[in-house]
Every structure is written in structure tokens, then in C-alpha cells.
Design a protein around this motif. Structure first.
Motif, PDB file in Angstrom:
ATOM      1  N   GLN A 119      16.729  -3.322  15.744  1.00  0.00           N
ATOM      2  CA  GLN A 119      16.667  -3.687  14.460  1.00  0.00           C
ATOM      3  C   GLN A 119      18.116  -4.533  14.017  1.00  0.00           C
ATOM      4  OE1 GLN A 119      16.601   0.279  12.567  1.00  0.00           O
ATOM      5  NE2 GLN A 119      14.387   0.080  12.298  1.00  0.00           N
ATOM      6  N   ARG A 120      17.788  -5.210  12.927  1.00  0.00           N
ATOM      7  CA  ARG A 120      18.803  -6.051  12.460  1.00  0.00           C
ATOM      8  C   ARG A 120      19.051  -5.842  10.849  1.00  0.00           C
ATOM      9  NH1 ARG A 120      18.420 -11.377  14.993  1.00  0.00           N
ATOM     10  NH2 ARG A 120      19.439 -10.249  16.498  1.00  0.00           N
ATOM     11  N   PHE A 150      14.525   6.949  32.577  1.00  0.00           N
ATOM     12  CA  PHE A 150      13.611   7.159  31.591  1.00  0.00           C
ATOM     13  C   PHE A 150      12.991   6.046  31.206  1.00  0.00           C
ATOM     14  CE2 PHE A 150      17.388   6.882  28.628  1.00  0.00           C
ATOM     15  CZ  PHE A 150      16.750   6.128  27.588  1.00  0.00           C
ATOM     16  N   GLU A 151      11.829   6.098  30.265  1.00  0.00           N
ATOM     17  CA  GLU A 151      11.165   4.904  29.749  1.00  0.00           C
ATOM     18  C   GLU A 151      11.074   5.429  28.296  1.00  0.00           C
ATOM     19  OE1 GLU A 151       7.261   4.934  31.959  1.00  0.00           O
ATOM     20  OE2 GLU A 151       8.303   3.482  33.371  1.00  0.00           O
ATOM     21  N   ALA A 152      11.126   4.362  27.570  1.00  0.00           N
ATOM     22  CA  ALA A 152      10.957   4.196  26.132  1.00  0.00           C
ATOM     23  C   ALA A 152       9.912   3.018  25.694  1.00  0.00           C
ATOM     24  CB  ALA A 152      12.196   4.152  25.683  1.00  0.00           C
ATOM     25  N   VAL A 153       9.273   3.235  24.894  1.00  0.00           N
ATOM     26  CA  VAL A 153       8.269   2.246  24.333  1.00  0.00           C
ATOM     27  C   VAL A 153       9.012   1.668  22.970  1.00  0.00           C
ATOM     28  CG1 VAL A 153       6.081   2.115  23.473  1.00  0.00           C
ATOM     29  CG2 VAL A 153       6.333   3.684  25.155  1.00  0.00           C
ATOM     30  N   ASP A 154       8.717   0.505  22.821  1.00  0.00           N
ATOM     31  CA  ASP A 154       9.104  -0.380  21.611  1.00  0.00           C
ATOM     32  C   ASP A 154       8.326  -0.559  20.600  1.00  0.00           C
ATOM     33  OD1 ASP A 154       8.048  -2.409  22.656  1.00  0.00           O
ATOM     34  OD2 ASP A 154       9.754  -3.696  23.065  1.00  0.00           O
ATOM     35  N   ALA A 155       8.366  -1.141  19.601  1.00  0.00           N
ATOM     36  CA  ALA A 155       7.679  -1.546  18.592  1.00  0.00           C
ATOM     37  C   ALA A 155       6.374  -2.386  18.928  1.00  0.00           C
ATOM     38  CB  ALA A 155       8.220  -2.242  17.439  1.00  0.00           C
ATOM     39  N   THR A 156       6.264  -2.858  20.057  1.00  0.00           N
ATOM     40  CA  THR A 156       5.212  -3.838  20.535  1.00  0.00           C
ATOM     41  C   THR A 156       4.548  -3.110  21.609  1.00  0.00           C
ATOM     42  OG1 THR A 156       6.623  -5.165  21.914  1.00  0.00           O
ATOM     43  CG2 THR A 156       6.520  -6.006  19.986  1.00  0.00           C
ATOM     44  N   ASP A 157       4.874  -1.899  21.848  1.00  0.00           N
ATOM     45  CA  ASP A 157       4.051  -1.100  23.035  1.00  0.00           C
ATOM     46  C   ASP A 157       4.642  -1.345  24.282  1.00  0.00           C
ATOM     47  OD1 ASP A 157       3.009   0.878  21.282  1.00  0.00           O
ATOM     48  OD2 ASP A 157       1.202  -0.332  21.060  1.00  0.00           O
ATOM     49  N   THR A 158       5.724  -2.380  24.577  1.00  0.00           N
ATOM     50  CA  THR A 158       6.288  -2.661  25.774  1.00  0.00           C
ATOM     51  C   THR A 158       7.182  -1.359  26.270  1.00  0.00           C
ATOM     52  OG1 THR A 158       6.419  -5.051  25.074  1.00  0.00           O
ATOM     53  CG2 THR A 158       7.828  -4.122  26.975  1.00  0.00           C
ATOM     54  N   GLU A 218      18.805  -8.821  26.079  1.00  0.00           N
ATOM     55  CA  GLU A 218      18.327 -10.299  26.447  1.00  0.00           C
ATOM     56  C   GLU A 218      16.962 -10.514  25.464  1.00  0.00           C
ATOM     57  OE1 GLU A 218      18.677 -11.268  30.124  1.00  0.00           O
ATOM     58  OE2 GLU A 218      20.399 -11.952  30.221  1.00  0.00           O
ATOM     59  N   GLN A 219      16.036  -9.847  25.782  1.00  0.00           N
ATOM     60  CA  GLN A 219      14.771  -9.928  25.251  1.00  0.00           C
ATOM     61  C   GLN A 219      14.442  -9.828  24.020  1.00  0.00           C
ATOM     62  OE1 GLN A 219      11.509 -10.886  26.976  1.00  0.00           O
ATOM     63  NE2 GLN A 219      13.130 -11.215  28.519  1.00  0.00           N
ATOM     64  N   LYS A 220      15.316  -8.837  23.314  1.00  0.00           N
ATOM     65  CA  LYS A 220      15.267  -8.763  21.735  1.00  0.00           C
ATOM     66  C   LYS A 220      16.258  -9.366  21.060  1.00  0.00           C
ATOM     67  CE  LYS A 220      12.450  -5.354  22.242  1.00  0.00           C
ATOM     68  NZ  LYS A 220      11.108  -5.564  21.589  1.00  0.00           N
ATOM     69  N   ASP A 252       9.753  -8.248  13.926  1.00  0.00           N
ATOM     70  CA  ASP A 252       9.251  -8.681  12.978  1.00  0.00           C
ATOM     71  C   ASP A 252      10.134  -9.498  12.052  1.00  0.00           C
ATOM     72  OD1 ASP A 252       7.186  -6.719  13.083  1.00  0.00           O
ATOM     73  OD2 ASP A 252       8.326  -5.082  11.775  1.00  0.00           O
ATOM     74  N   LEU A 253      11.236  -9.864  12.462  1.00  0.00           N
ATOM     75  CA  LEU A 253      12.024 -11.063  11.780  1.00  0.00           C
ATOM     76  C   LEU A 253      11.248 -12.369  11.359  1.00  0.00           C
ATOM     77  CD1 LEU A 253      15.539 -10.707  13.499  1.00  0.00           C
ATOM     78  CD2 LEU A 253      14.802  -9.848  11.098  1.00  0.00           C
ATOM     79  N   PRO A 254      10.348 -12.999  12.292  1.00  0.00           N
ATOM     80  CA  PRO A 254       9.801 -14.158  11.875  1.00  0.00           C
ATOM     81  C   PRO A 254       8.852 -14.030  10.744  1.00  0.00           C
ATOM     82  CG  PRO A 254       9.750 -13.828  14.092  1.00  0.00           C
ATOM     83  CD  PRO A 254      10.399 -12.631  13.827  1.00  0.00           C
ATOM     84  N   LEU A 255       8.200 -12.433  10.699  1.00  0.00           N
ATOM     85  CA  LEU A 255       7.295 -12.253   9.516  1.00  0.00           C
ATOM     86  C   LEU A 255       8.099 -11.857   8.239  1.00  0.00           C
ATOM     87  CD1 LEU A 255       4.821  -9.761  11.574  1.00  0.00           C
ATOM     88  CD2 LEU A 255       4.422 -12.294  10.790  1.00  0.00           C
ATOM     89  N   PHE A 256       9.286 -11.417   8.534  1.00  0.00           N
ATOM     90  CA  PHE A 256      10.242 -10.993   7.223  1.00  0.00           C
ATOM     91  C   PHE A 256      10.827 -12.223   6.687  1.00  0.00           C
ATOM     92  CE2 PHE A 256      14.192  -9.184   5.364  1.00  0.00           C
ATOM     93  CZ  PHE A 256      13.492  -8.179   4.467  1.00  0.00           C
ATOM     94  N   ARG A 257      11.233 -13.330   7.320  1.00  0.00           N
ATOM     95  CA  ARG A 257      11.911 -14.353   6.724  1.00  0.00           C
ATOM     96  C   ARG A 257      11.163 -14.883   5.662  1.00  0.00           C
ATOM     97  NH1 ARG A 257      13.823 -15.433  12.362  1.00  0.00           N
ATOM     98  NH2 ARG A 257      15.930 -14.664  12.238  1.00  0.00           N
TER      99      ARG A 257
END
Length: 146
Positions: A111-112, A41-49, A78-80, A128-133
């Protein structure tokens, strides 16, 4: 087009290094081909990947023990940059019906836990971690000043 929560799981070391152990009850959200014990199955992430995942169950034994196979799951990990204690959440939404087929879209979020605020864990999508820091630093400075 309502989004339905399938499951959320805090990751263990074996989920990171091997296969993602999948809750048996979550299998209700998936349609295995008749007689098959694996499905893709395919799933889309928060970046539409779009991510392709291979879901598999045991052929023998008293329990199905579903897992996302390492061959498809590990690239996502790995990518996340996922580590133990991060979490993943899977959702499903019905997009409609066409040609007698119900169209379903799956989404996945990685999520973290970034802090505990007023006794509640605060989870942020890893994208969103780079934006959240910077925001986290500001909150810490404000709370430290109180």
C-alpha cells in the motif's frame, strides 16, 4: 474463515534494498520445521498472484532477528514498485482441516499513502493506484473549491 492480521510495516530504505525486517512477534503465525531457521511460505496479493517468501531467523545471538530474504522479497518489491514509506501488511486465515492438517492461507498487501484526510492517512493498494488517481484529482478539485 476469519482473516487475522499478522503485522503491518511502513517500509524503510533497507527494507526496499535488502531484506524485509520482520517483527519477532509475527513468527507465531508460522511453523518452522523442527531445527530449521528458514522456511518458505506463499502469500496471495490483491490480484490473486501467489508470492513465495523465504522467512529466516538468526542461528546465533540473543535475538532471532527474522527477515524475509532478499532473494524472495526483492521481486515483490520490484513488481509492486515499492518505495520507502510505502507499507506492507500480512494476514493469515484458516481455511479448514483436511487429513489432520490445518490449511492456512497467507495474504499480503502493498500500500501507498496517497493523502491525509481529516487527520487520517489514506492508504491504497498499489494495484489500485491507476484507478485512484482520477478520484484523487476530483477530491482535490472539490476541496480546493471550498
Amino acid at each position: 474463515m476469519e482473516k487475522v492480521h499478522i503485522f503491518t510495516k511502513k517500509l524503510k530504505p533497507t527494507d526496499i534494498s535488502h531484506a524485509l525486517s520482520f517483527p519477532t512477534l509475527a513468527l507465531e503465525a508460522f511453523s518452522f520445521p523442527e531445527g530449521a531457521h528458514t522456511m518458505r511460505f506463499e502469500a496471495v496479493d490483491a490480484t490473486d498472484t501467489v508470492w513465495g517468501f523465504d522467512l529466516s531467523t538468526r542461528l546465533t545471538g540473543a535475538y532471532l532477528k527474522p527477515v524475509l530474504l532478499r532473494s524472495s522479497w526483492h521481486l515483490f518489491v520490484e513488481q509492486k514498485g515499492l518505495v520507502p514509506e510505502d507499507r506492507v501488511a500480512f494476514f493469515m486465515e484458516t481455511l479448514g482441516e483436511a487429513d489432520g492438517m490445518i490449511r492456512i492461507r497467507y495474504t499480503v498487501r502493498a500500500q501507498r499513502n496517497v493523502m491525509v484526510l481529516m487527520g487520517q492517512d489514506v492508504w491504497v493498494d498499489v494495484e489500485d493506484l491507476p484507478l485512484f488517481r482520477p478520484l484523487l484529482l476530483t477530491v482535490c478539485m472539490i476541496l480546493g473549491a471550498l
